[in-house]
Design a protein around this motif. Structure first.
Motif, PDB file in Angstrom:
ATOM      1  N   ASP A   1     -18.034 -14.894 -18.493  1.00  0.00           N
ATOM      2  CA  ASP A   1     -18.256 -14.155 -17.267  1.00  0.00           C
ATOM      3  C   ASP A   1     -17.663 -12.768 -17.447  1.00  0.00           C
ATOM      4  OD1 ASP A   1     -19.139 -13.607 -14.747  1.00  0.00           O
ATOM      5  OD2 ASP A   1     -18.296 -15.411 -13.864  1.00  0.00           O
ATOM      6  N   PHE A   2     -17.960 -11.858 -16.528  1.00  0.00           N
ATOM      7  CA  PHE A   2     -17.457 -10.488 -16.671  1.00  0.00           C
ATOM      8  C   PHE A   2     -17.403  -9.821 -15.314  1.00  0.00           C
ATOM      9  CE2 PHE A   2     -22.096 -10.258 -17.396  1.00  0.00           C
ATOM     10  CZ  PHE A   2     -22.463  -9.376 -16.387  1.00  0.00           C
ATOM     11  N   MET A   3     -16.672  -8.715 -15.257  1.00  0.00           N
ATOM     12  CA  MET A   3     -16.704  -7.815 -14.111  1.00  0.00           C
ATOM     13  C   MET A   3     -17.224  -6.465 -14.576  1.00  0.00           C
ATOM     14  SD  MET A   3     -12.757  -6.648 -13.444  1.00  0.00           S
ATOM     15  CE  MET A   3     -12.251  -8.344 -13.129  1.00  0.00           C
ATOM     16  N   LEU A   4     -17.851  -5.767 -13.643  1.00  0.00           N
ATOM     17  CA  LEU A   4     -18.433  -4.456 -13.913  1.00  0.00           C
ATOM     18  C   LEU A   4     -17.509  -3.370 -13.403  1.00  0.00           C
ATOM     19  CD1 LEU A   4     -20.904  -2.615 -14.650  1.00  0.00           C
ATOM     20  CD2 LEU A   4     -21.689  -2.998 -12.300  1.00  0.00           C
ATOM     21  N   VAL A   5     -17.210  -2.386 -14.243  1.00  0.00           N
ATOM     22  CA  VAL A   5     -16.395  -1.232 -13.848  1.00  0.00           C
ATOM     23  C   VAL A   5     -17.236   0.026 -14.088  1.00  0.00           C
ATOM     24  CG1 VAL A   5     -14.260   0.050 -14.190  1.00  0.00           C
ATOM     25  CG2 VAL A   5     -14.290  -2.439 -14.515  1.00  0.00           C
ATOM     26  N   PRO A   6     -17.703   0.699 -13.025  1.00  0.00           N
ATOM     27  CA  PRO A   6     -18.502   1.912 -13.209  1.00  0.00           C
ATOM     28  C   PRO A   6     -17.728   2.979 -13.964  1.00  0.00           C
ATOM     29  CG  PRO A   6     -18.612   1.113 -10.939  1.00  0.00           C
ATOM     30  CD  PRO A   6     -17.530   0.327 -11.613  1.00  0.00           C
ATOM     31  N   GLY A   7     -18.468   3.848 -14.643  1.00  0.00           N
ATOM     32  CA  GLY A   7     -17.830   4.888 -15.444  1.00  0.00           C
ATOM     33  C   GLY A   7     -16.956   5.825 -14.639  1.00  0.00           C
ATOM     34  N   VAL A   8     -17.287   6.053 -13.361  1.00  0.00           N
ATOM     35  CA  VAL A   8     -16.509   6.987 -12.563  1.00  0.00           C
ATOM     36  C   VAL A   8     -15.210   6.373 -12.054  1.00  0.00           C
ATOM     37  CG1 VAL A   8     -18.525   8.296 -11.821  1.00  0.00           C
ATOM     38  CG2 VAL A   8     -17.747   6.342 -10.454  1.00  0.00           C
ATOM     39  N   GLU A   9     -15.024   5.072 -12.294  1.00  0.00           N
ATOM     40  CA  GLU A   9     -13.838   4.392 -11.789  1.00  0.00           C
ATOM     41  C   GLU A   9     -12.741   4.292 -12.848  1.00  0.00           C
ATOM     42  OE1 GLU A   9     -13.527   3.725  -8.803  1.00  0.00           O
ATOM     43  OE2 GLU A   9     -15.568   3.619  -8.008  1.00  0.00           O
ATOM     44  N   ARG A  10     -11.499   4.251 -12.369  1.00  0.00           N
ATOM     45  CA  ARG A  10     -10.357   3.892 -13.194  1.00  0.00           C
ATOM     46  C   ARG A  10      -9.875   2.530 -12.709  1.00  0.00           C
ATOM     47  NH1 ARG A  10      -6.708   9.429 -13.167  1.00  0.00           N
ATOM     48  NH2 ARG A  10      -8.375  10.879 -13.762  1.00  0.00           N
ATOM     49  N   ALA A  11      -9.404   1.721 -13.615  1.00  0.00           N
ATOM     50  CA  ALA A  11      -8.959   0.390 -13.208  1.00  0.00           C
ATOM     51  C   ALA A  11      -7.936  -0.147 -14.187  1.00  0.00           C
ATOM     52  CB  ALA A  11     -10.150  -0.567 -13.139  1.00  0.00           C
ATOM     53  N   ARG A  12      -6.948  -0.864 -13.659  1.00  0.00           N
ATOM     54  CA  ARG A  12      -6.014  -1.609 -14.492  1.00  0.00           C
ATOM     55  C   ARG A  12      -6.248  -3.091 -14.226  1.00  0.00           C
ATOM     56  NH1 ARG A  12       0.210  -0.073 -14.725  1.00  0.00           N
ATOM     57  NH2 ARG A  12      -0.764   1.705 -15.746  1.00  0.00           N
ATOM     58  N   ILE A  13      -6.625  -3.807 -15.236  1.00  0.00           N
ATOM     59  CA  ILE A  13      -7.008  -5.210 -15.111  1.00  0.00           C
ATOM     60  C   ILE A  13      -5.931  -6.071 -15.759  1.00  0.00           C
ATOM     61  CG2 ILE A  13      -8.766  -6.939 -15.694  1.00  0.00           C
ATOM     62  CD1 ILE A  13     -10.625  -4.319 -15.952  1.00  0.00           C
ATOM     63  N   THR A  14      -5.466  -7.059 -15.034  1.00  0.00           N
ATOM     64  CA  THR A  14      -4.427  -7.964 -15.519  1.00  0.00           C
ATOM     65  C   THR A  14      -4.956  -9.386 -15.468  1.00  0.00           C
ATOM     66  OG1 THR A  14      -2.696  -6.493 -14.661  1.00  0.00           O
ATOM     67  CG2 THR A  14      -2.065  -8.761 -15.196  1.00  0.00           C
ATOM     68  N   LEU A  15      -4.771 -10.102 -16.562  1.00  0.00           N
ATOM     69  CA  LEU A  15      -5.228 -11.489 -16.667  1.00  0.00           C
ATOM     70  C   LEU A  15      -4.009 -12.397 -16.812  1.00  0.00           C
ATOM     71  CD1 LEU A  15      -7.788 -13.328 -16.979  1.00  0.00           C
ATOM     72  CD2 LEU A  15      -7.415 -13.157 -19.438  1.00  0.00           C
ATOM     73  N   ARG A  16      -3.813 -13.260 -15.810  1.00  0.00           N
ATOM     74  CA  ARG A  16      -2.675 -14.185 -15.821  1.00  0.00           C
ATOM     75  C   ARG A  16      -3.194 -15.608 -16.000  1.00  0.00           C
ATOM     76  NH1 ARG A  16      -1.336 -10.321 -11.892  1.00  0.00           N
ATOM     77  NH2 ARG A  16       0.577  -9.187 -12.377  1.00  0.00           N
ATOM     78  N   ALA A  17      -2.557 -16.337 -16.897  1.00  0.00           N
ATOM     79  CA  ALA A  17      -3.014 -17.694 -17.214  1.00  0.00           C
ATOM     80  C   ALA A  17      -1.863 -18.684 -17.200  1.00  0.00           C
ATOM     81  CB  ALA A  17      -3.715 -17.698 -18.566  1.00  0.00           C
ATOM     82  N   GLY A  18      -0.821 -18.418 -16.419  1.00  0.00           N
ATOM     83  CA  GLY A  18       0.289 -19.347 -16.317  1.00  0.00           C
ATOM     84  C   GLY A  18       1.028 -19.568 -17.622  1.00  0.00           C
ATOM     85  N   GLY A  19       1.068 -18.560 -18.467  1.00  0.00           N
ATOM     86  CA  GLY A  19       1.753 -18.677 -19.752  1.00  0.00           C
ATOM     87  C   GLY A  19       0.871 -19.136 -20.889  1.00  0.00           C
ATOM     88  N   ALA A  20      -0.338 -19.611 -20.616  1.00  0.00           N
ATOM     89  CA  ALA A  20      -1.263 -20.024 -21.677  1.00  0.00           C
ATOM     90  C   ALA A  20      -1.831 -18.780 -22.370  1.00  0.00           C
ATOM     91  CB  ALA A  20      -2.390 -20.865 -21.105  1.00  0.00           C
ATOM     92  N   PRO A  21      -2.246 -18.890 -23.621  1.00  0.00           N
ATOM     93  CA  PRO A  21      -2.861 -17.750 -24.307  1.00  0.00           C
ATOM     94  C   PRO A  21      -4.066 -17.227 -23.524  1.00  0.00           C
ATOM     95  CG  PRO A  21      -2.373 -19.502 -25.865  1.00  0.00           C
ATOM     96  CD  PRO A  21      -2.120 -20.066 -24.494  1.00  0.00           C
ATOM     97  N   ALA A  22      -4.176 -15.914 -23.465  1.00  0.00           N
ATOM     98  CA  ALA A  22      -5.262 -15.298 -22.706  1.00  0.00           C
ATOM     99  C   ALA A  22      -5.642 -13.981 -23.355  1.00  0.00           C
ATOM    100  CB  ALA A  22      -4.854 -15.078 -21.252  1.00  0.00           C
ATOM    101  N   ALA A  23      -6.863 -13.542 -23.136  1.00  0.00           N
ATOM    102  CA  ALA A  23      -7.346 -12.307 -23.759  1.00  0.00           C
ATOM    103  C   ALA A  23      -8.376 -11.636 -22.868  1.00  0.00           C
ATOM    104  CB  ALA A  23      -7.962 -12.608 -25.120  1.00  0.00           C
ATOM    105  N   LEU A  24      -8.396 -10.310 -22.948  1.00  0.00           N
ATOM    106  CA  LEU A  24      -9.402  -9.488 -22.291  1.00  0.00           C
ATOM    107  C   LEU A  24     -10.197  -8.742 -23.349  1.00  0.00           C
ATOM    108  CD1 LEU A  24      -7.171  -7.955 -19.481  1.00  0.00           C
ATOM    109  CD2 LEU A  24      -9.147  -9.424 -19.073  1.00  0.00           C
ATOM    110  N   ALA A  25     -11.494  -8.575 -23.126  1.00  0.00           N
ATOM    111  CA  ALA A  25     -12.347  -7.809 -24.031  1.00  0.00           C
ATOM    112  C   ALA A  25     -13.151  -6.801 -23.213  1.00  0.00           C
ATOM    113  CB  ALA A  25     -13.282  -8.727 -24.803  1.00  0.00           C
ATOM    114  N   VAL A  26     -13.251  -5.589 -23.730  1.00  0.00           N
ATOM    115  CA  VAL A  26     -13.911  -4.488 -23.030  1.00  0.00           C
ATOM    116  C   VAL A  26     -15.199  -4.124 -23.759  1.00  0.00           C
ATOM    117  CG1 VAL A  26     -13.681  -2.117 -22.210  1.00  0.00           C
ATOM    118  CG2 VAL A  26     -11.672  -3.612 -22.265  1.00  0.00           C
ATOM    119  N   TYR A  27     -16.254  -3.873 -22.981  1.00  0.00           N
ATOM    120  CA  TYR A  27     -17.568  -3.520 -23.522  1.00  0.00           C
ATOM    121  C   TYR A  27     -18.068  -2.265 -22.831  1.00  0.00           C
ATOM    122  CZ  TYR A  27     -17.553  -8.252 -25.425  1.00  0.00           C
ATOM    123  OH  TYR A  27     -17.223  -9.397 -26.115  1.00  0.00           O
TER     124      TYR A  27
END
Length: 431
Positions: A147-173
């Motif tokens: 799944d993914f979220m869309l961030v328009p080019g004109v926007e700035r955003a700080r994205i945080t992914l919390r998984a209760g201490g389990a390994p987690a990763a974010l990927a940007v496209y």
């Protein structure tokens, strides 16, 4: 997927014989997040956005916390996709970050000349995805880059992914400009062939500096056309107007252009209903031009940097209506397609409607209302942190995401009028 909230795109305009989304009540429900306001500011902020991009150099991706993986798509032992697809557009992997023992995975996005998608993965069964500057927050059970979220080019955003201490990763496209959806494309701008339930009848994209463009299309059997409009290069606050007419009747005008975007189809629009159109099979003519005066009789003036574009889409026939608003079988919302599955509406004169998601999957609800007059109507759903978004009168186009068991409500504050109608259209993911 816990998507970002959005209002239907709006154009601040004046209208007489056709529905324009500045004057038309599709956007009467207001108060969605600041991000939605920024994105829909076709009249207010386009020039400022262009100036910001020109004046400030901001890296498009900055990784906060975790170990950056600039080229390798291997994250927490899983391979992120090379590309993602959203509404016919292709996005290519640019950066990834993993959580550490001490910190969740974080990505900070600056402004960019292209939109971005952010996807995630984790060893946990569910994760919390938060975007602080856009007010977004929610739990997702999509934990395998699915799944993914869309961030328009004109926007700035700080994205945080919390998984209760389990390994987690974010990927940007980032958008791959070399892969273009079917439709009409010119100089990196595209009118898509298909937009939700709509089909492109025809469209045009003018030359830079061209002060007037025209379009003729055949009226479809549905007798419903969405006239999508786009302009760039015209500063807000000046003495110039962008005007639109249909069959010689003035449709609307606005003083400035919207945020630049390669996908033109989801921008500002007018809705042309049967009473505003000739018979099916007949031709309807449309005109768009820049002028110093407001309105129908104004003369086109040359502007070196302006570019105009508009397109006509066959909306098809509605499936039903909710609170007096036509509902179509397929819509687009935050980079995904959604299919209508049911509606929930009160009896006339009722002051409250609720919808509880009893399914085992996430749904999208769209709130609609009519006949409420000046009474305030509050919309509430869990992903907004319990905060109300309010409006009055007539409106449609406020969205909420509901996980299984969650509820959305639409409530008149005070005694409802006998004419009041409230309701929800409910959608499930179609992609």
């Amino acid at each position: 997927m816990n998507s970002l909230q959005d209002l239907r795109r709006t154009l601040v305009a004046h209208a007489d014989t056709v529905h324009d989304d500045g004057a038309h009540a599709r956007t009467a429900i207001v108060g969605d997040r600041a991000r939605a306001v920024r994105r829909n500011r076709a009249v207010a902020l386009a020039g400022a956005a262009a100036a910001l991009l020109a004046a400030v150099v901001v890296p498009s991706v900055v990784l906060d916390g975790g170990d950056p993986v600039p080229a390798d798509r291997e994250l927490i032992g899983r391979e992120a996709p090379e590309t993602l697809t959203s509404l016919g557009w292709s996005y290519r992997f640019t950066e990834g970050v993993e959580s550490t023992a001490d910190d969740p995975a974080r990505v900070r996005l600056g402004t960019s000349d292209v939109p971005r998608l952010v996807t995630w993965a984790s060893a946990a069964d569910e994760v919390d995805v938060a975007v602080d500057v856009m007010g977004y927050g929610g739990v997702s059970e999509a934990t395998d880059f699915d799944d993914f979220m869309l961030v328009p080019g004109v926007e700035r955003a700080r994205i945080t992914l919390r998984a209760g201490g389990a390994p987690a990763a974010l990927a940007v496209y980032e958008l791959d400009r070399d892969v273009v959806p079917e439709g009409i494309t010119r100089d990196g701008l595209t009118w898509r062939e298909t937009v939700g339930s709509e089909q492109l009848l025809d469209g045009t994209i003018g030359e830079v500096g061209e002060a007037e463009i025209t379009l003729e299309v055949e009226v479809p059997e549905s007798e419903r056309i969405r006239l999508a409009k786009y302009c760039e290069g015209l500063s807000v606050g000046g003495d110039l107007w962008v005007n639109v007419s249909v069959e010689g009747r003035f449709s609307g005008a606005h003083g400035g252009c919207g945020d630049p975007a390669p996908d033109l189809a989801g921008g500002s629009a007018s809705w042309l209903d049967p009473e505003h159109l000739p018979e099916p099979g007949e031709t309807v003519s449309m005109r768009m031009w820049v002028s110093r005066e407001f309105g129908k009789g104004s003369e086109p003036v040359d502007v070196d940097d302006v570019r105009l574009a508009f397109a006509a889409y066959d909306m098809g026939r509605p499936v039903t209506d909710v609170a007096g608003w036509e509902v179509f079988p397929l819509i687009e919302h935050e980079g995904h397609r959604w299919s209508l599955v049911e509606v929930e509406e009160t009896t006339r004169g009722a002051g409250r409607v609720t919808y509880t998601n009893t399914a085992d999957h996430t749904v999208l609800v769209e709130a609609s209302m009519s006949g409420a007059g000046q009474r305030t109507v509050a919309f509430r759903e869990p992903q907004d942190g319990g905060e109300d978004r309010t409006g009055s009168g007539n409106g449609s186009g406020m969205f909420g995401i509901l996980r299984p068991g969650q509820q959305a409500s639409l409530v008149v504050q005070g005694e409802p009028r006998p004419t009041t109608r409230l309701g929800f259209a409910v959608y499930v993911r179609a992609d």
